[in-house]
Design an enzyme around this catalytic site. Structure first.
Site, short mmCIF file in Angstrom:
data_model
loop_
_atom_site.label_atom_id
_atom_site.label_comp_id
_atom_site.label_asym_id
_atom_site.label_seq_id
_atom_site.Cartn_x
_atom_site.Cartn_y
_atom_site.Cartn_z
N HIS A 120 0.86 -1.19 0.00
CA HIS A 120 0.00 0.00 0.00
C HIS A 120 0.89 1.24 0.00
CE1 HIS A 120 -2.34 3.14 2.34
NE2 HIS A 120 -3.14 2.92 1.31
N HIS A 166 1.57 10.95 -2.12
CA HIS A 166 0.31 10.77 -1.41
C HIS A 166 -0.41 12.11 -1.45
CE1 HIS A 166 -1.90 9.04 2.35
NE2 HIS A 166 -2.57 8.88 1.23
#
Length: 600
Positions: A120, A166
């Protein structure tokens, strides 16, 4: 003697000795002859009776043991000495998992029949809010056997290039091309089986076209392109060897729905003990530090998106189909109706993605649906957005229901990640582990699917575990690492992680002031209802009466691959990296259960 200084005094302790424990000596004596050595015939008998070897296997293994002892000059009168016997038991050749076994499972089934080692936010170097982005974590993950790499794609500041970061956080970006080149170079360094590249795409059509060009030019023949828009069945890992597969939503769906991560963020508004991590900043501290900034960024980003939405809609009408063509595994957008989301289409397969919180709700009300869905389709679950320190959830909550892609923060450390690392030690560490039949059988006996929540599942087998002793800390740690005033006081914890009925943890006594603890502790039998989903957990800690116990090593091993008998068990550090010298000597015995033939 070993001495420790306490103020003005010296404390003296017996020097560490690598002599076998009393129970191990008893085993040696049971097979030794009058001359105090184990001859080759007695060794074969030991290998059959204790180590579970077949007749042919015992013959071959005995020759290897004798060759090992001869090389170490530990033979006497043609037999194995006590020291030779002890050294061989502790050697890597006698490891719990057979080092020569390699990939042994059937790799010719559709991808949906395997648990897949999944990362992830694979590009992050640390926490989810302010750490750096780099290709280095991707390289490490691939070398560790990870087969699913996630990249979040965003336009750069000039809107003319693509960065990986991110989104809407303070993570520093890395260029997409650096990540792609790292994947190309290292994808198959550890395993020949396919790498699935999941893309979280926040790009305009012209940037998607640039990404399509980069993918083709970087990967070339390694890039898998499906012959059909919708696959009726996934190919097998064998068919996809050496291939890189792209998985994301078709371009138009990014205008129709928010990403899974954004949905999860909006929704969020026991046995193992406290987790072990090296995070210096707690989640609550980081949350307080960044929550205000994060809210401001979300508001600003929302306004920016609204301003660009109409222009993007028009532009997408003429989008080049090349980007869409490269998406081999399409991600289906959620309908926010769990029964519809988990509906099985007999004519095509797909991938669905659920956040941790949404999945936790789904297994309560739609457990059967998840098992049915994952028999043909791929399901990925990812950590909730509040795990800003890159912590992880219990991966077994996904595997128990057949979820293939249980995404883990590889940059986080602790017991949850140890479970993931333990699962994928199986099948030669290739990153693909075949799901057990109880999860792939579409027509089970009695018509009832496997229910991992049942407390009354029939026991299939029983595992008895004995931990004899440990050694190696004296070589890998400073003399005062665990205790400044004395040798360490070690104890071991051993247990099972699996379905609810199997989960349990036990503990030995504390052995005081010893670098080579000899516990000789036989645990009661562990009854296993689903041994094919069970992981053996082993931890060693150093007891401290005045503060938190020190960590001494851990490992996690797939129960179905444990070799019976007295075996060497190498421990790893809290990051999952093997310690150079630290090992335990343990025994594993399997016993059939009287009700093992009972139907569920």
């Amino acid at each position: 003697m070993t001495t420790y200084r306490v103020c003005c005094f010296l404390r003296r302790f017996r020097a560490a000795s690598n002599e076998p424990s009393e129970a191990v000596r008893d085993v040696f004596q049971a097979y030794a002859d009058g001359g105090g050595v184990v001859g080759e015939e007695a060794l074969r008998r030991f290998l059959r009776e204790v180590q579970g070897e077949t007749e042919a296997g015992a013959d071959a293994a005995a020759k290897e043991v004798m060759a090992f002892a001869a090389e170490q000059r530990l033979l006497k009168k043609g037999g194995l000495t006590a020291e030779g016997f002890h050294r061989w038991l502790f050697s890597d050749a006698n490891a719990t998992l057979d080092p020569r076994r390699g990939v042994y499972q059937d790799m010719g089934l559709p991808l949906s029949h395997y648990f897949i080692y999944t990362g992830h936010n694979s590009y992050l170097t640390g926490n989810q809010l302010s750490s750096g982005c780099s290709e280095r974590p991707i390289v490490k993950a691939l070398h560790d056997g990870v087969r699913v790499i996630e990249l979040d794609l965003w336009p750069n500041a000039a809107k003319d290039g693509v960065e990986v970061l991110h989104g809407r956080t303070w993570t520093s970006p890395v260029e997409l091309i650096k990540c792609l080149e790292a994947i190309k170079e290292h994808a198959f360094a550890t395993s020949p089986y396919p790498v699935i590249l999941t893309l979280e795409d926040h790009l305009t059509p012209d940037l998607q076209a640039k990404v399509a060009k980069m993918l083709k030019e970087t990967f070339g023949e390694m890039l898998y392109v499906s012959e059909s828009v919708q696959m009726a069945e996934f190919p097998s890992p064998d068919e996809l060897k050496g291939k890189i597969i792209i998985s994301t939503k078709p371009p138009k769906e990014y205008l129709q729905t928010k990403s899974g991560k954004e949905e999860e963020a909006e929704q969020e508004g026991g046995v193992w003990g406290e987790d072990i991590s090296d995070d210096k900043t707690t989640a609550s501290q980081m949350s307080e530090q960044f929550s205000g900034k994060y809210a401001e960024a979300e508001e600003a980003a929302g306004a920016e998106e609204e301003a660009e939405a109409e222009a993007e809609k028009k532009a997408r009408q003429g989008t080049d189909n090349e980007y869409r063509r490269l998406i081999a595994i399409q991600l289906t957008r959620r309908k926010h109706n769990m029964e519809q989301d988990l509906r099985v289409d007999p004519d095509k397969v797909t991938r669905l993605s659920l956040g941790e919180k949404a999945y936790e709700k789904a297994i309560v009300s739609h457990g059967d649906h998840i098992i049915r869905f994952t028999q043909r389709n791929l399901l990925r679950i990812f950590p909730r957005s509040t795990r800003i320190t890159s912590s992880n959830y219990n991966p077994l909550m996904g595997w128990r229901y057949g979820v293939q892609m249980v995404a883990a923060n590889m940059q986080g450390h602790g017991r949850k990640l140890w479970l993931t690392q333990g699962m994928f030690r199986a099948n030669g560490g290739c990153g693909y582990v075949k799901k057990p039949d109880i999860l792939t059988d579409s027509d089970p006996a009695g018509g009832k699917l496997f229910d991992p929540r049942r407390a009354d599942l029939p026991v299939k087998t029983r595992l008895k575990v004995t931990v004899y002793m440990g050694d190696g800390w004296r070589f890998d740690f400073r003399k005062t690492h665990f205790d400044r005033c004395s040798p360490p006081d070690f104890y071991a914890r051993v247990g099972i992680a699996g379905v609810a009925a199997d989960t349990r943890m036990e503990q030995t006594r504390v052995v005081m002031d010893s670098w080579i603890p000899a516990w000789d502790h036989e645990f009661g039998e562990f009854p296993l209802a689903a041994p094919e989903l069970a992981l053996l957990r082993v931890e060693v800690h150093e007891s401290d009466n005045h503060q938190k116990d020190d960590f001494g090593g851990q490992t996690c091993l797939p129960v179905w691959e444990l070799r019976p008998g007295i075996r060497s068990v190498r421990l790893s550090d809290h990051k999952g990296q093997p310690l150079r010298s630290v090992k335990l000597l343990m025994r594993f015995e399997f016993f059939p259960s009287p009700d093992s033939n009972s139907k569920q």
